[in-house]
Write an enzyme that holds these catalytic residues in place. Sequence first.
Site, PDB file in Angstrom:
ATOM      1  CG  ASP A 149      -5.817   3.334  -4.397  1.00 17.42           C
ATOM      2  OD1 ASP A 149      -4.694   3.850  -4.397  1.00 17.42           O
ATOM      3  OD2 ASP A 149      -6.695   3.598  -5.263  1.00 17.42           O
ATOM      4  CB  ILE A 150     -10.826   5.504  -4.241  1.00 15.37           C
ATOM      5  CG1 ILE A 150     -12.324   5.679  -4.209  1.00 15.37           C
ATOM      6  CG2 ILE A 150     -10.202   6.108  -5.477  1.00 15.37           C
ATOM      7  CD1 ILE A 150     -12.787   7.120  -4.054  1.00 15.37           C
ATOM      8  CG  ASN A 180       4.033   5.742  -8.183  1.00 14.21           C
ATOM      9  OD1 ASN A 180       4.871   4.867  -8.419  1.00 14.21           O
ATOM     10  ND2 ASN A 180       2.727   5.509  -8.229  1.00 14.21           N
ATOM     11  N   GLY A 208       4.284   8.413 -12.176  1.00 15.66           N
ATOM     12  CA  GLY A 208       2.936   7.939 -11.872  1.00 15.66           C
ATOM     13  C   GLY A 208       2.299   8.565 -10.648  1.00 15.66           C
ATOM     14  CD  GLN A 209       3.861  12.276  -5.908  1.00 17.89           C
ATOM     15  OE1 GLN A 209       5.013  12.488  -6.324  1.00 17.89           O
ATOM     16  NE2 GLN A 209       3.461  12.653  -4.706  1.00 17.89           N
ATOM     17  CB  SER A 210      -2.236  10.877  -9.682  1.00 13.39           C
ATOM     18  OG  SER A 210      -2.665   9.913  -8.742  1.00 13.39           O
ATOM     19  CG  HIS A 232       0.403   8.255  -1.887  1.00 15.89           C
ATOM     20  ND1 HIS A 232       0.550   9.536  -2.365  1.00 15.89           N
ATOM     21  CD2 HIS A 232       0.262   7.464  -2.977  1.00 15.89           C
ATOM     22  CE1 HIS A 232       0.492   9.520  -3.682  1.00 15.89           C
ATOM     23  NE2 HIS A 232       0.322   8.278  -4.084  1.00 15.89           N
ATOM     24  CG  HIS A 257       0.653   2.860  -4.047  1.00 11.91           C
ATOM     25  ND1 HIS A 257      -0.602   3.009  -4.589  1.00 11.91           N
ATOM     26  CD2 HIS A 257       1.333   3.982  -4.390  1.00 11.91           C
ATOM     27  CE1 HIS A 257      -0.674   4.157  -5.246  1.00 11.91           C
ATOM     28  NE2 HIS A 257       0.492   4.772  -5.138  1.00 11.91           N
TER      29      HIS A 257
HETATM   30  P1  5GP Z   1      -0.346   7.859  -7.049  1.00  7.73           P
HETATM   31  O1  5GP Z   1      -0.920   7.745  -8.434  1.00  7.73           O
HETATM   32  O2  5GP Z   1      -0.166   9.309  -6.662  1.00  7.73           O
HETATM   33  O3  5GP Z   1       0.863   7.041  -6.774  1.00  7.73           O
HETATM   34  O4  5GP Z   1      -1.445   7.252  -6.081  1.00  7.73           O
HETATM   35  C1  5GP Z   1      -2.592   7.952  -5.718  1.00  7.73           C
HETATM   36  C2  5GP Z   1      -3.632   6.940  -5.377  1.00  7.73           C
HETATM   37  O5  5GP Z   1      -4.687   7.593  -4.695  1.00  7.73           O
HETATM   38  C3  5GP Z   1      -4.257   6.258  -6.599  1.00  7.73           C
HETATM   39  O6  5GP Z   1      -3.996   4.859  -6.546  1.00  7.73           O
HETATM   40  C4  5GP Z   1      -5.730   6.594  -6.492  1.00  7.73           C
HETATM   41  O7  5GP Z   1      -6.576   5.527  -6.867  1.00  7.73           O
HETATM   42  C5  5GP Z   1      -5.889   6.965  -5.036  1.00  7.73           C
HETATM   43  N1  5GP Z   1      -6.951   7.926  -4.771  1.00  7.73           N
HETATM   44  C6  5GP Z   1      -7.228   9.048  -5.491  1.00  7.73           C
HETATM   45  N2  5GP Z   1      -8.256   9.710  -4.924  1.00  7.73           N
HETATM   46  C7  5GP Z   1      -8.623   8.985  -3.828  1.00  7.73           C
HETATM   47  C8  5GP Z   1      -9.642   9.159  -2.838  1.00  7.73           C
HETATM   48  O8  5GP Z   1     -10.401  10.131  -2.833  1.00  7.73           O
HETATM   49  N3  5GP Z   1      -9.731   8.207  -1.870  1.00  7.73           N
HETATM   50  C9  5GP Z   1      -8.889   7.127  -1.832  1.00  7.73           C
HETATM   51  N4  5GP Z   1      -9.076   6.250  -0.846  1.00  7.73           N
HETATM   52  N5  5GP Z   1      -7.929   6.931  -2.752  1.00  7.73           N
HETATM   53  C10 5GP Z   1      -7.800   7.854  -3.732  1.00  7.73           C
END
Ligand code: 5GP
Length: 116
Positions: free
Chosen positions: A32-33, A89, A95-97, A102, A104
């Site tokens: 994760d970034i 999520n 919290g899904q962005s 995916h 975690h």
């Molecule tokens: P969500 O919030 O959808 O459950 O998780 C999305 C995750 O993707 C976040 O933890 C966010 O830090 C990660 N993320 C967003 N953009 C990038 C990216 O460009 N590269 C990587 N490796 N992770 C990313």
Amino acid sequence: MVSEDCLFCRIVRGEIPADIVAEDDRWLAFRDIQPQAPVHVLVIPREHVESVGSLSTDDGGLAGELMLAAAEVARIEGVAESGFRVVTNVGERAGQSVFHLHVHVLGGRRMRWPPG
Ligand code: 5GP
Ligand code: ZN
């Protein structure tokens, strides 16, 4: 379905770099970034699926492979024994962005429950 604009589809296609931890023909695991723990890896299907909520009954095999991949990542990252969390999520309110499924994999620190 393949999404031109989907961030994680672009990572799958190699258009955006990612720090890959493990991969298979059906999934990819990368860091994760914005890590929320010493170990924070995302496991994604290569195929575009929006979330767990979009899986069909035909996707049972894929869902299982993602769970097995999460456990493999935990072993690779050295947190299988100390404990780790597997979370996905579903929807903006949860919290899904990024709207490409995916999982975690978080570890390397004590986890709190319930999550906020
Ligand atoms: P969500 O919030 O959808 O459950 O998780 C999305 C995750 O993707 C976040 O933890 C966010 O830090 C990660 N993320 C967003 N953009 C990038 C990216 O460009 N590269 C990587 N490796 N992770 C990313
Ligand atoms: Zn996608």
